[in-house]
Write a protein that holds these residues in place. Structure first.
Motif, mmCIF file in Angstrom:
data_model
loop_
_atom_site.group_PDB
_atom_site.id
_atom_site.type_symbol
_atom_site.label_atom_id
_atom_site.label_comp_id
_atom_site.label_asym_id
_atom_site.label_seq_id
_atom_site.Cartn_x
_atom_site.Cartn_y
_atom_site.Cartn_z
ATOM 1 N N ARG A 1 -3.284 9.082 -1.132
ATOM 2 C CA ARG A 1 -2.095 8.501 -1.747
ATOM 3 C C ARG A 1 -0.851 9.361 -1.533
ATOM 4 N NH1 ARG A 1 -1.787 3.978 -3.222
ATOM 5 N NH2 ARG A 1 -0.312 4.308 -4.883
ATOM 6 N N ARG A 2 -0.678 9.824 -0.264
ATOM 7 C CA ARG A 2 0.494 10.646 0.038
ATOM 8 C C ARG A 2 0.986 10.418 1.458
ATOM 9 N NH1 ARG A 2 -0.670 16.703 1.270
ATOM 10 N NH2 ARG A 2 -2.151 16.445 2.939
ATOM 11 N N ASP B 1 0.817 -1.213 0.000
ATOM 12 C CA ASP B 1 0.000 0.000 0.000
ATOM 13 C C ASP B 1 0.851 1.263 0.000
ATOM 14 O OD1 ASP B 1 -2.288 -1.550 0.033
ATOM 15 O OD2 ASP B 1 -2.490 -1.458 2.211
ATOM 16 N N LEU B 2 2.088 1.172 0.465
ATOM 17 C CA LEU B 2 2.962 2.346 0.545
ATOM 18 C C LEU B 2 3.692 2.616 -0.771
ATOM 19 C CD1 LEU B 2 4.517 1.637 4.052
ATOM 20 C CD2 LEU B 2 2.635 3.208 3.506
ATOM 21 N N ILE B 3 3.953 1.574 -1.535
ATOM 22 C CA ILE B 3 4.697 1.725 -2.780
ATOM 23 C C ILE B 3 3.881 2.561 -3.766
ATOM 24 C CG2 ILE B 3 5.686 0.486 -4.750
ATOM 25 C CD1 ILE B 3 6.312 -1.779 -2.701
ATOM 26 N N GLY B 4 4.530 3.578 -4.307
ATOM 27 C CA GLY B 4 3.886 4.466 -5.263
ATOM 28 C C GLY B 4 3.328 5.737 -4.663
ATOM 29 N N LEU B 5 3.270 5.839 -3.324
ATOM 30 C CA LEU B 5 2.745 7.052 -2.702
ATOM 31 C C LEU B 5 3.720 8.217 -2.881
ATOM 32 C CD1 LEU B 5 1.274 5.827 0.718
ATOM 33 C CD2 LEU B 5 0.127 6.059 -1.481
ATOM 34 N N LEU B 6 3.167 9.417 -3.106
ATOM 35 C CA LEU B 6 3.986 10.623 -3.146
ATOM 36 C C LEU B 6 4.375 11.003 -1.728
ATOM 37 C CD1 LEU B 6 2.187 12.824 -5.806
ATOM 38 C CD2 LEU B 6 4.506 11.910 -5.923
ATOM 39 N N VAL B 7 5.600 11.538 -1.579
ATOM 40 C CA VAL B 7 6.107 11.929 -0.272
ATOM 41 C C VAL B 7 6.391 13.428 -0.297
ATOM 42 C CG1 VAL B 7 7.899 11.554 1.462
ATOM 43 C CG2 VAL B 7 7.142 9.647 0.017
ATOM 44 N N PHE B 8 5.857 14.126 0.712
ATOM 45 C CA PHE B 8 6.062 15.560 0.859
ATOM 46 C C PHE B 8 6.697 15.819 2.212
ATOM 47 C CE2 PHE B 8 2.460 14.922 -1.908
ATOM 48 C CZ PHE B 8 2.673 15.826 -2.935
ATOM 49 N N ASP B 9 7.499 16.906 2.305
ATOM 50 C CA ASP B 9 8.011 17.270 3.618
ATOM 51 C C ASP B 9 6.936 18.054 4.356
ATOM 52 O OD1 ASP B 9 8.124 19.952 2.781
ATOM 53 O OD2 ASP B 9 10.306 19.943 2.555
ATOM 54 N N THR B 10 7.195 18.392 5.612
ATOM 55 C CA THR B 10 6.181 19.069 6.427
ATOM 56 C C THR B 10 5.857 20.468 5.915
ATOM 57 O OG1 THR B 10 7.925 19.756 7.949
ATOM 58 C CG2 THR B 10 6.675 17.770 8.531
#
Length: 169
Positions: free
Chosen positions: A157-158, A100-109
């Motif tokens: 999805r992030r 479920d985590l693979i492919g999620l976009l990652v943003f900083d705070t």
């Protein structure tokens, strides 16, 4: 491969001469892999009934239905085993299946995009998110801890991350 299946283990090779395999379980409770049957090959063309045996180095000795010789067992080396998603237990809000985590976009705070989760790695200590970003040389290996990853929003999805100081330099 259908998104409706999750990888729960892999065959590491033959174990003994009577068709048993050495099986590595990816489940939080390694013995739980036997409860999910039947298991499928990644391409969905083969189905296996699994019977766990003794614990051995890095896994279990196991019997797979229809495999009765060392040669047949060894031919399965490297085959990843999948279970239908609906056979897996629901998780608490603070736990996630790696798939479920693979492919999620990652943003900083602060809202800046860091990249996308390529893989979830575990080399013994704890999980790491492998994050890749266009134009960035090499991947970011972010510890998957509450401090470094305070928010995982599967619906959007992030992921919101607060990387340790010096990680992004």
């Amino acid at each position: 491969m259908s998104k409706a299946r999750i990888c729960v283990g892999a065959i590491m090779g033959a174990y003994g001469v009577r068709g048993e395999v050495r099986l590595k379980s990816f489940c939080a409770d390694p013995r739980a892999i036997a409860d999910y049957g039947p298991l499928w090959s990644e391409d969905g063309t083969r189905q296996f009934k699994l019977t766990l045996g003794a614990q051995v180095a890095q896994g279990f000795a196991a019997r797979l239905g229809g495999i009765s010789s060392r040669e047949a067992a060894d031919a399965l080396r490297g085959v990843r085993l999948f279970v239908d998603r609906d056979r897996l237990a629901s998780l608490p809000d603070d736990e996630f299946y790696h798939a479920d985590l693979i492919g999620l976009l990652v943003f900083d705070t602060g809202g800046a995009e860091l990249g996308r989760v390529k893989a979830v790695l575990n080399h013994g200590a704890s999980d790491l998110l492998e994050i890749v970003a266009p134009g960035r040389k090499g991947a970011i290996l972010l510890p998957f801890t509450q401090a470094a990853v305070p928010t995982v929003d599967l619906a959007s999805r992030r992921i919101i991350a607060d990387p340790p100081e010096g990680l992004l330099e």
